[in-house]
Motif scaffolding. Structure first.
Motif, PDB file in Angstrom:
ATOM      1  N   UNK A  24      60.385  81.234  54.717  1.00  0.00           N
ATOM      2  CA  UNK A  24      60.932  80.768  53.440  1.00  0.00           C
ATOM      3  C   UNK A  24      59.848  80.525  52.391  1.00  0.00           C
ATOM      4  N   UNK A  25      58.903  81.466  52.327  1.00  0.00           N
ATOM      5  CA  UNK A  25      57.841  81.367  51.325  1.00  0.00           C
ATOM      6  C   UNK A  25      58.450  81.489  49.933  1.00  0.00           C
ATOM      7  N   UNK A  26      57.946  80.668  49.021  1.00  0.00           N
ATOM      8  CA  UNK A  26      58.535  80.540  47.692  1.00  0.00           C
ATOM      9  C   UNK A  26      57.926  81.556  46.724  1.00  0.00           C
ATOM     10  N   UNK A  47      79.882  67.907  44.014  1.00  0.00           N
ATOM     11  CA  UNK A  47      79.601  66.480  43.865  1.00  0.00           C
ATOM     12  C   UNK A  47      78.235  66.118  44.444  1.00  0.00           C
ATOM     13  N   UNK A  48      77.724  66.963  45.339  1.00  0.00           N
ATOM     14  CA  UNK A  48      76.418  66.741  45.947  1.00  0.00           C
ATOM     15  C   UNK A  48      75.938  68.027  46.574  1.00  0.00           C
ATOM     16  N   UNK A  49      74.613  68.116  46.785  1.00  0.00           N
ATOM     17  CA  UNK A  49      74.001  69.349  47.275  1.00  0.00           C
ATOM     18  C   UNK A  49      73.050  69.024  48.415  1.00  0.00           C
ATOM     19  N   UNK A  50      73.093  69.846  49.467  1.00  0.00           N
ATOM     20  CA  UNK A  50      72.116  69.794  50.551  1.00  0.00           C
ATOM     21  C   UNK A  50      71.194  70.997  50.392  1.00  0.00           C
ATOM     22  N   UNK A  51      69.893  70.742  50.382  1.00  0.00           N
ATOM     23  CA  UNK A  51      68.898  71.812  50.315  1.00  0.00           C
ATOM     24  C   UNK A  51      68.271  71.942  51.695  1.00  0.00           C
ATOM     25  N   UNK A  52      68.477  73.100  52.340  1.00  0.00           N
ATOM     26  CA  UNK A  52      68.037  73.251  53.724  1.00  0.00           C
ATOM     27  C   UNK A  52      67.213  74.510  53.908  1.00  0.00           C
ATOM     28  N   UNK A  53      66.594  74.620  55.083  1.00  0.00           N
ATOM     29  CA  UNK A  53      65.796  75.790  55.426  1.00  0.00           C
ATOM     30  C   UNK A  53      65.914  76.070  56.902  1.00  0.00           C
ATOM     31  N   UNK A  54      64.780  76.449  57.514  1.00  0.00           N
ATOM     32  CA  UNK A  54      64.803  76.715  58.945  1.00  0.00           C
ATOM     33  C   UNK A  54      64.844  78.208  59.203  1.00  0.00           C
ATOM     34  N   UNK A  55      64.747  78.617  60.482  1.00  0.00           N
ATOM     35  CA  UNK A  55      64.560  77.744  61.642  1.00  0.00           C
ATOM     36  C   UNK A  55      63.104  77.319  61.825  1.00  0.00           C
ATOM     37  N   UNK A  56      62.912  76.040  62.064  1.00  0.00           N
ATOM     38  CA  UNK A  56      61.622  75.412  62.350  1.00  0.00           C
ATOM     39  C   UNK A  56      60.679  75.367  61.156  1.00  0.00           C
ATOM     40  N   UNK A  57      61.081  75.921  60.019  1.00  0.00           N
ATOM     41  CA  UNK A  57      60.303  75.811  58.781  1.00  0.00           C
ATOM     42  C   UNK A  57      61.291  75.582  57.639  1.00  0.00           C
ATOM     43  N   UNK A  58      61.165  74.451  56.974  1.00  0.00           N
ATOM     44  CA  UNK A  58      61.970  74.207  55.772  1.00  0.00           C
ATOM     45  C   UNK A  58      61.536  75.205  54.707  1.00  0.00           C
ATOM     46  N   UNK A  59      60.284  75.152  54.341  1.00  0.00           N
ATOM     47  CA  UNK A  59      59.629  76.170  53.522  1.00  0.00           C
ATOM     48  C   UNK A  59      58.141  75.990  53.703  1.00  0.00           C
ATOM     49  N   UNK A 106      57.139  71.470  56.408  1.00  0.00           N
ATOM     50  CA  UNK A 106      57.313  71.491  54.950  1.00  0.00           C
ATOM     51  C   UNK A 106      55.981  71.194  54.268  1.00  0.00           C
ATOM     52  N   UNK A 107      55.027  72.139  54.330  1.00  0.00           N
ATOM     53  CA  UNK A 107      53.756  71.929  53.651  1.00  0.00           C
ATOM     54  C   UNK A 107      53.820  72.341  52.180  1.00  0.00           C
ATOM     55  N   UNK A 108      52.884  71.807  51.393  1.00  0.00           N
ATOM     56  CA  UNK A 108      52.615  72.258  50.028  1.00  0.00           C
ATOM     57  C   UNK A 108      53.902  72.328  49.197  1.00  0.00           C
ATOM     58  N   UNK A 109      54.247  73.525  48.711  1.00  0.00           N
ATOM     59  CA  UNK A 109      55.426  73.653  47.858  1.00  0.00           C
ATOM     60  C   UNK A 109      56.706  73.219  48.526  1.00  0.00           C
ATOM     61  N   UNK A 110      56.807  73.382  49.841  1.00  0.00           N
ATOM     62  CA  UNK A 110      57.976  72.887  50.555  1.00  0.00           C
ATOM     63  C   UNK A 110      58.083  71.382  50.457  1.00  0.00           C
ATOM     64  N   UNK A 131      50.987  67.563  51.384  1.00  0.00           N
ATOM     65  CA  UNK A 131      50.370  68.368  50.331  1.00  0.00           C
ATOM     66  C   UNK A 131      48.926  68.652  50.749  1.00  0.00           C
ATOM     67  N   UNK A 132      48.667  69.871  51.182  1.00  0.00           N
ATOM     68  CA  UNK A 132      47.360  70.229  51.750  1.00  0.00           C
ATOM     69  C   UNK A 132      46.503  71.046  50.794  1.00  0.00           C
ATOM     70  N   UNK A 133      46.691  70.849  49.496  1.00  0.00           N
ATOM     71  CA  UNK A 133      45.997  71.675  48.497  1.00  0.00           C
ATOM     72  C   UNK A 133      44.481  71.611  48.611  1.00  0.00           C
ATOM     73  N   UNK A 134      43.917  70.441  48.864  1.00  0.00           N
ATOM     74  CA  UNK A 134      42.456  70.354  48.882  1.00  0.00           C
ATOM     75  C   UNK A 134      41.849  71.192  50.006  1.00  0.00           C
ATOM     76  N   UNK A 135      42.615  71.457  51.041  1.00  0.00           N
ATOM     77  CA  UNK A 135      42.089  72.242  52.157  1.00  0.00           C
ATOM     78  C   UNK A 135      41.844  73.696  51.772  1.00  0.00           C
TER      79      UNK A 135
END
Length: 253
Positions: A24-26, A47-59, A106-110, A131-135
């Protein structure tokens, strides 16, 4: 093929599920689809929203190979990053509640998208978020740092951001980066359940209170707090490019 699957649960809740294998790369297309799906759900009176991803990676965050492939094309790079920040603002400014169902890493943009949501349900186990940007030689913009401070507090946010730490799920719960943990198979269902509880409250009072409470989050994502031109300069620096290419090489093994 769509990068965002839309599932209408029939109770006023719409689930928007990232569907761009394998992680799920953005890329710009996914970011545009997410914005369009959010708009469509609101127009259809969700009325409401669920934002999901997977499997094993949200994004896994931004599509780094795609961005590296743009080379020195500053216009294309700027457009790609603008599409991501526009997607984050769309989540943050959504007029109805959005819950992140984080069924995996869910690293960085996720992590940024999750931080823009009203509530975060994460899979228990060996999954990481942060947020692992400095790495990879990047500086998280001030606006993004504000999102982290909002969730975990100033002191802890400083340590996480400077180190570029990705914290495991249990630790994320302890520090407030996520709101609850549950078995990975139940993440989306629990996100809907929490949302149903919220939506049972008197609607106008809840929505108006939410709008006031989230004003600082919306402000954090305004362009003056992102300073995209400066971010693109850092992205294009030789040291950063080298670190990013090394990251892609490691992930490809």
């Amino acid at each position: 093929m769509s990068c965002v699957e839309v599932v209408n649960h029939g109770d006023g809740i719409v689930e928007l599920k990232f569907a761009r294998a394998p992680v799920n790369a953005l890329d710009p297309a996914l970011c545009r689809e997410l914005r369009a799906a959010l708009d469509a759900a609101v127009i259809a009176e969700a009325r409401g929203i669920v934002l999901s991803g997977g499997p094993k990676v949200f994004s896994a965050g931004l599509d780094v190979p795609h961005l590296l492939g743009l080379g020195d094309d500053r216009e294309a790079l700027t457009a790609a990053w603008q599409s991501f920040f526009a997607a984050a603002r769309a989540v943050a400014t959504c007029p109805v509640p959005v819950v992140a169902a984080i069924a995996g890493h869910a690293p960085a943009g996720g992590c940024v998208l999750a931080l823009c949501c009203d509530y975060r349900v994460m899979a228990s186990g060996d999954y990481r978020i942060g947020l692992n940007e400095t790495q990879v030689g990047l500086v998280a913009p001030e606006g993004i740092q504000r999102l982290m401070r909002r969730a975990v507090g100033a002191g802890r946010s400083e340590r996480l951001l400077v180190m570029g730490d990705l914290v495991e799920a249990e630790r994320a719960l302890q520090i407030g980066l996520v709101d609850e943990l549950i078995d990975i198979e139940q993440v989306a269902a629990r996100a809907r359940e929490w949302l149903q509880q919220l939506l049972a409250l008197p609607r106008e009072a809840m929505l108006q209170t939410r709008r006031i409470a989230r004003a600082d989050l919306v402000e954090a994502l305004q362009p003056e707090h992102i300073q995209l031109e400066r971010f693109i300069e850092a992205w294009s620096a030789p040291g950063t490019q080298g670190a990013l290419r090394a990251l892609v090489a490691r992930l490809g093994k």
